[in-house]
Motif scaffolding. Structure first.
Motif, PDB file in Angstrom:
ATOM      1  N   ALA A 128      49.311 -30.407  -5.734  1.00 15.73           N
ATOM      2  CA  ALA A 128      48.911 -31.176  -4.893  1.00 15.73           C
ATOM      3  C   ALA A 128      47.787 -31.018  -3.898  1.00 15.73           C
ATOM      4  O   ALA A 128      47.042 -32.107  -3.785  1.00 15.73           O
ATOM      5  CB  ALA A 128      50.340 -31.486  -3.967  1.00 15.73           C
ATOM      6  N   SER A 129      47.802 -29.900  -3.440  1.00 14.74           N
ATOM      7  CA  SER A 129      46.705 -29.642  -2.518  1.00 14.74           C
ATOM      8  C   SER A 129      45.224 -29.764  -3.105  1.00 14.74           C
ATOM      9  O   SER A 129      44.375 -29.987  -2.519  1.00 14.74           O
ATOM     10  CB  SER A 129      46.661 -28.268  -1.995  1.00 14.74           C
ATOM     11  OG  SER A 129      46.769 -27.256  -2.934  1.00 14.74           O
ATOM     12  N   MET A 149      66.932 -25.056   4.273  1.00 13.87           N
ATOM     13  CA  MET A 149      65.860 -25.136   3.274  1.00 13.87           C
ATOM     14  C   MET A 149      64.617 -26.034   3.853  1.00 13.87           C
ATOM     15  O   MET A 149      63.349 -25.827   3.378  1.00 13.87           O
ATOM     16  CB  MET A 149      66.381 -26.136   2.092  1.00 13.87           C
ATOM     17  CG  MET A 149      67.408 -25.282   1.341  1.00 13.87           C
ATOM     18  SD  MET A 149      66.601 -23.772   0.840  1.00 13.87           S
ATOM     19  CE  MET A 149      65.623 -24.554  -0.639  1.00 13.87           C
ATOM     20  N   GLY A 150      64.796 -26.802   4.701  1.00 16.56           N
ATOM     21  CA  GLY A 150      63.483 -27.645   5.294  1.00 16.56           C
ATOM     22  C   GLY A 150      62.724 -26.763   5.838  1.00 16.56           C
ATOM     23  O   GLY A 150      61.492 -26.851   5.636  1.00 16.56           O
ATOM     24  N   ARG A 151      63.224 -25.940   6.775  1.00 19.00           N
ATOM     25  CA  ARG A 151      62.277 -25.040   7.540  1.00 19.00           C
ATOM     26  C   ARG A 151      61.477 -24.000   6.629  1.00 19.00           C
ATOM     27  O   ARG A 151      60.339 -23.641   6.759  1.00 19.00           O
ATOM     28  CB  ARG A 151      62.820 -24.329   8.955  1.00 19.00           C
ATOM     29  CG  ARG A 151      63.114 -25.390   9.907  1.00 19.00           C
ATOM     30  CD  ARG A 151      62.064 -26.100  10.622  1.00 19.00           C
ATOM     31  NE  ARG A 151      62.492 -27.102  11.532  1.00 19.00           N
ATOM     32  CZ  ARG A 151      61.868 -27.939  11.852  1.00 19.00           C
ATOM     33  NH1 ARG A 151      60.499 -28.275  11.338  1.00 19.00           N
ATOM     34  NH2 ARG A 151      61.992 -28.989  12.713  1.00 19.00           N
ATOM     35  N   ALA A 152      62.545 -23.460   5.896  1.00 23.46           N
ATOM     36  CA  ALA A 152      62.069 -22.241   4.943  1.00 23.46           C
ATOM     37  C   ALA A 152      60.944 -22.842   3.895  1.00 23.46           C
ATOM     38  O   ALA A 152      60.034 -22.363   3.689  1.00 23.46           O
ATOM     39  CB  ALA A 152      63.095 -21.868   4.291  1.00 23.46           C
ATOM     40  N   THR A 153      60.915 -24.091   3.530  1.00 18.14           N
ATOM     41  CA  THR A 153      60.113 -24.755   2.609  1.00 18.14           C
ATOM     42  C   THR A 153      58.610 -24.863   3.393  1.00 18.14           C
ATOM     43  O   THR A 153      57.627 -24.661   2.882  1.00 18.14           O
ATOM     44  CB  THR A 153      60.441 -26.008   2.051  1.00 18.14           C
ATOM     45  OG1 THR A 153      61.796 -25.652   1.209  1.00 18.14           O
ATOM     46  CG2 THR A 153      59.490 -26.659   1.251  1.00 18.14           C
ATOM     47  N   GLU A 154      58.875 -25.323   4.731  1.00 18.47           N
ATOM     48  CA  GLU A 154      57.796 -25.786   5.769  1.00 18.47           C
ATOM     49  C   GLU A 154      57.048 -24.318   5.867  1.00 18.47           C
ATOM     50  O   GLU A 154      55.734 -24.363   5.761  1.00 18.47           O
ATOM     51  CB  GLU A 154      58.217 -26.252   6.939  1.00 18.47           C
ATOM     52  CG  GLU A 154      57.036 -26.390   7.826  1.00 18.47           C
ATOM     53  CD  GLU A 154      57.473 -26.849   9.241  1.00 18.47           C
ATOM     54  OE1 GLU A 154      56.770 -26.966  10.110  1.00 18.47           O
ATOM     55  OE2 GLU A 154      58.678 -27.543   9.352  1.00 18.47           O
ATOM     56  N   ARG A 155      57.680 -23.253   6.144  1.00 19.22           N
ATOM     57  CA  ARG A 155      56.889 -21.917   6.354  1.00 19.22           C
ATOM     58  C   ARG A 155      56.270 -21.459   5.105  1.00 19.22           C
ATOM     59  O   ARG A 155      55.049 -21.029   5.331  1.00 19.22           O
ATOM     60  CB  ARG A 155      57.995 -20.669   6.720  1.00 19.22           C
ATOM     61  CG  ARG A 155      58.498 -21.065   8.199  1.00 19.22           C
ATOM     62  CD  ARG A 155      59.345 -19.867   8.611  1.00 19.22           C
ATOM     63  NE  ARG A 155      60.359 -19.419   7.925  1.00 19.22           N
ATOM     64  CZ  ARG A 155      61.469 -19.831   7.945  1.00 19.22           C
ATOM     65  NH1 ARG A 155      61.747 -20.903   8.984  1.00 19.22           N
ATOM     66  NH2 ARG A 155      62.800 -19.676   7.321  1.00 19.22           N
ATOM     67  N   ILE A 156      56.927 -21.581   4.262  1.00 16.75           N
ATOM     68  CA  ILE A 156      56.279 -21.389   2.556  1.00 16.75           C
ATOM     69  C   ILE A 156      54.992 -21.834   2.298  1.00 16.75           C
ATOM     70  O   ILE A 156      54.041 -21.367   2.165  1.00 16.75           O
ATOM     71  CB  ILE A 156      57.310 -21.162   1.554  1.00 16.75           C
ATOM     72  CG1 ILE A 156      58.355 -20.263   1.726  1.00 16.75           C
ATOM     73  CG2 ILE A 156      56.494 -20.947   0.226  1.00 16.75           C
ATOM     74  CD1 ILE A 156      59.554 -20.450   0.845  1.00 16.75           C
ATOM     75  N   ARG A 159      52.173 -21.242   4.797  1.00 16.91           N
ATOM     76  CA  ARG A 159      51.385 -19.956   4.241  1.00 16.91           C
ATOM     77  C   ARG A 159      50.482 -20.178   3.090  1.00 16.91           C
ATOM     78  O   ARG A 159      49.390 -19.604   3.325  1.00 16.91           O
ATOM     79  CB  ARG A 159      52.495 -18.845   4.178  1.00 16.91           C
ATOM     80  CG  ARG A 159      51.894 -17.406   3.651  1.00 16.91           C
ATOM     81  CD  ARG A 159      52.868 -16.525   3.420  1.00 16.91           C
ATOM     82  NE  ARG A 159      54.178 -17.144   2.516  1.00 16.91           N
ATOM     83  CZ  ARG A 159      54.802 -16.493   1.772  1.00 16.91           C
ATOM     84  NH1 ARG A 159      54.671 -15.139   1.689  1.00 16.91           N
ATOM     85  NH2 ARG A 159      55.894 -17.087   1.041  1.00 16.91           N
ATOM     86  N   PHE A 160      51.020 -21.017   2.408  1.00 15.78           N
ATOM     87  CA  PHE A 160      50.009 -21.168   0.985  1.00 15.78           C
ATOM     88  C   PHE A 160      48.911 -22.079   1.270  1.00 15.78           C
ATOM     89  O   PHE A 160      47.661 -21.862   1.063  1.00 15.78           O
ATOM     90  CB  PHE A 160      50.649 -22.066   0.127  1.00 15.78           C
ATOM     91  CG  PHE A 160      52.011 -21.485  -0.501  1.00 15.78           C
ATOM     92  CD1 PHE A 160      51.899 -20.145  -0.946  1.00 15.78           C
ATOM     93  CD2 PHE A 160      52.945 -22.289  -1.367  1.00 15.78           C
ATOM     94  CE1 PHE A 160      53.095 -19.263  -1.566  1.00 15.78           C
ATOM     95  CE2 PHE A 160      54.186 -21.611  -2.014  1.00 15.78           C
ATOM     96  CZ  PHE A 160      53.975 -20.027  -2.223  1.00 15.78           C
ATOM     97  N   ALA A 161      48.978 -22.815   2.472  1.00 18.66           N
ATOM     98  CA  ALA A 161      48.002 -23.655   3.093  1.00 18.66           C
ATOM     99  C   ALA A 161      47.024 -23.023   4.105  1.00 18.66           C
ATOM    100  O   ALA A 161      46.427 -23.813   4.553  1.00 18.66           O
ATOM    101  CB  ALA A 161      48.606 -25.017   3.523  1.00 18.66           C
TER     102      ALA A 161
END
Length: 184
Positions: A128-129, A149-156, A159-161
């Protein structure tokens, strides 16, 4: 671990392994969420054969399937969502097919699961990016409240971004019950 992206699963043995992983990883959601979040086996089979939906397969170093995700920028191919919502909300991204929807991410619940989850998430993020797109997905309340899951996914993903991203809750649905135990 190795992540492979394929467009269709036709091999009976691979299909069986994918269905069993899906059920092991997510089956409990059938009784934890009001709205159906899981596909029936017939729907799962259709998705595995739909070339518009990419299948992300995560294999252990021993060659065992330990993670599976579906991902597509053809939102009309994704069961249980409304493409019209995305078209109205992000018309340009929608027109350019830069909105990716993760139908599900299923990982075995063992010591490798967090690594498999990260590998799948990073592979989808890279897809996607690389197109300056966006990823959309959903969590039931149980997974968001109990597993964060919402916040954990956001943090991950942040970090990737490299910290450059926006996250927002797109929608929320409530289910109410009204019980009358002694209404006479």
């Amino acid at each position: 671990m190795l992540v492979k992206v394929i467009d269709i699963i036709t091999d009976d043995e691979m299909h069986k392994a994918a269905w069993e992983l899906y059920e092991r990883a997510l089956g409990e959601m059938r009784s934890l969420a009001v709205q159906r979040h899981l596909m029936y086996q017939s729907e799962f089979g259709e998705v595995m054969l739909d070339q518009r939906i990419e299948k992300y397969l995560c294999y252990s170093d021993e060659g065992v399937l330990v993670g599976l995700a579906t991902f597509s920028n053809d939102l009309s191919a994704m069961p249980l969502i409304s493409p019209e919502y995305f078209q109205r909300r992000w018309p340009e991204l929608y027109r350019q097919h830069r909105i990716w929807y993760a139908g599900f991410v299923a990982v075995d619940r063992d010591s490798r699961s967090s690594r498999a989850l990260l590998e799948l998430m990073e592979a989808m993020y890279n897809t996607a990016s690389s197109q300056n797109g966006m990823i959309a997905l959903d969590f039931c309340r149980h997974n968001d409240m109990k597993r964060n899951m919402g916040r954990a996914t956001e943090r991950i993903l942040r970090r990737f971004a490299g910290g450059v991203m926006r996250a927002e809750r797109m929608d929320e649905e409530q289910f109410w019950s009204y019980e009358f135990p002694e209404a006479a």
